[in-house]
Scaffold this motif. Structure first.
Motif, PDB file in Angstrom:
ATOM      1  N   TYR A  52       0.840  -1.197   0.000  1.00 48.98           N
ATOM      2  CA  TYR A  52       0.000   0.000   0.000  1.00 48.98           C
ATOM      3  C   TYR A  52       0.873   1.245   0.000  1.00 48.98           C
ATOM      4  O   TYR A  52       1.887   1.309   0.699  1.00 48.98           O
ATOM      5  N   TRP A  53       0.461   2.260  -0.762  1.00 45.40           N
ATOM      6  CA  TRP A  53       1.192   3.518  -0.857  1.00 45.40           C
ATOM      7  C   TRP A  53       0.260   4.681  -0.534  1.00 45.40           C
ATOM      8  O   TRP A  53      -0.881   4.720  -0.997  1.00 45.40           O
ATOM      9  N   ASN A  54       0.752   5.627   0.246  1.00 44.03           N
ATOM     10  CA  ASN A  54       0.089   6.911   0.447  1.00 44.03           C
ATOM     11  C   ASN A  54       1.217   7.931   0.430  1.00 44.03           C
ATOM     12  O   ASN A  54       2.009   8.011   1.380  1.00 44.03           O
ATOM     13  N   GLY A  57       1.969  10.322   3.294  1.00 47.31           N
ATOM     14  CA  GLY A  57       2.425   9.755   4.567  1.00 47.31           C
ATOM     15  C   GLY A  57       1.371   8.811   5.105  1.00 47.31           C
ATOM     16  O   GLY A  57       0.173   8.982   4.850  1.00 47.31           O
ATOM     17  N   HIS A  58       1.809   7.833   5.870  1.00 47.33           N
ATOM     18  CA  HIS A  58       0.877   6.786   6.315  1.00 47.33           C
ATOM     19  C   HIS A  58      -0.236   7.322   7.205  1.00 47.33           C
ATOM     20  O   HIS A  58      -1.291   6.718   7.321  1.00 47.33           O
ATOM     21  N   ASP A  59      -0.041   8.473   7.820  1.00 49.86           N
ATOM     22  CA  ASP A  59      -1.048   9.025   8.733  1.00 49.86           C
ATOM     23  C   ASP A  59      -1.693  10.297   8.182  1.00 49.86           C
ATOM     24  O   ASP A  59      -2.260  11.086   8.924  1.00 49.86           O
ATOM     25  N   GLY A 139      -2.577   0.162  12.155  1.00 49.87           N
ATOM     26  CA  GLY A 139      -1.343   0.225  11.400  1.00 49.87           C
ATOM     27  C   GLY A 139      -0.203   0.838  12.179  1.00 49.87           C
ATOM     28  O   GLY A 139      -0.216   0.917  13.419  1.00 49.87           O
ATOM     29  N   LYS A 140       0.773   1.301  11.462  1.00 51.64           N
ATOM     30  CA  LYS A 140       2.006   1.868  11.985  1.00 51.64           C
ATOM     31  C   LYS A 140       1.716   2.999  12.970  1.00 51.64           C
ATOM     32  O   LYS A 140       0.912   3.884  12.715  1.00 51.64           O
ATOM     33  N   TYR A 145      -6.297   2.689   9.731  1.00 55.47           N
ATOM     34  CA  TYR A 145      -6.477   2.893   8.301  1.00 55.47           C
ATOM     35  C   TYR A 145      -7.906   2.540   7.916  1.00 55.47           C
ATOM     36  O   TYR A 145      -8.383   1.444   8.188  1.00 55.47           O
ATOM     37  N   GLY A 150      -4.799   4.033   1.413  1.00 56.46           N
ATOM     38  CA  GLY A 150      -3.639   3.732   0.590  1.00 56.46           C
ATOM     39  C   GLY A 150      -4.089   3.147  -0.737  1.00 56.46           C
ATOM     40  O   GLY A 150      -5.246   2.763  -0.893  1.00 56.46           O
TER      41      GLY A 150
END
Length: 190
Positions: A52-54, A57-59, A139-140, A145, A150
């Motif tokens: 998965y890509w965002n 940023g992941h948040d 998630g991280k 999420y 993502g």
């Protein structure tokens, strides 16, 4: 920098030796190489990377502000079970028409962060997934999420090719031959 793993699978219908290598190259490039060699008999092989890509940023929330260009003139329609029908349909004039550039597979941009991801592959197909089925996935850093958090660009041979031999290229690999799938991601920022 290079790291990878060697796996052995059984029952595909033949046994497979599979290697995945991740390479971090100069100038913000990530390369992924997957290979598989049948050990006992001819076996369908169609590996896919489901990362998965965002680019925000992941948040950063959703990917709905990302723009994407998928360089393709056709797509494979699916039935009500999301299995390809074995046909090709032209993207022109449909919601699947992301064409604007030649040679690459896809380009994703996030204008807010200024980040861009370019994707190249040696495979004939790419599945574009927008994360529309994500629902409260932890998630991280404890971030949750949700839908559209993502996107995935899964390069691969055409799904269900074994059941559509007249329309899709074969994904069957014979013993003594090796399936090789390469993806190259390049990241830049404005």
């Amino acid at each position: 920098m290079r790291f990878g793993s060697l796996l052995h699978f059984t029952g595909f219908p033949g046994d497979l030796s599979v290697t995945v290598t991740y390479m971090i190259l100069k100038h913000n490039i990530l390369a992924i190489r997957m290979s598989a060699t049948p050990l006992t008999k001819a076996t369908p092989v169609n590996l896919a990377y489901h990362g998965y890509w965002n680019l925000g940023g992941h948040d950063s929330g959703t990917i709905l502000n990302h723009t994407i260009h998928i360089i393709s003139h056709s797509y494979t329609p699916v039935d009500d079970q999301l299995i390809p029908t074995g046909q090709f349909a032209m993207v022109k004039g449909t919601p699947y028409d992301f064409t604007t550039r030649p040679r690459q597979t896809a380009v994703v941009r996030d204008e807010a962060s200024g980040r861009k991801m370019e994707l190249w592959t040696n495979q004939p197909g790419v599945q574009f997934y927008t994360g529309n089925m994500l629902d409260s996935v932890k998630g991280k850093g404890g971030v949750t999420y949700n839908k559209y958090a993502g996107l995935c660009l899964e390069t691969q041979g055409f799904p269900d090719a074994v059941n559509h031999p007249n329309n899709f290229p074969s994904q069957v690999v014979e013993p003594g031959h090796t399936y090789v799938h390469v993806m190259v991601f390049r990241f830049t920022a404005a």
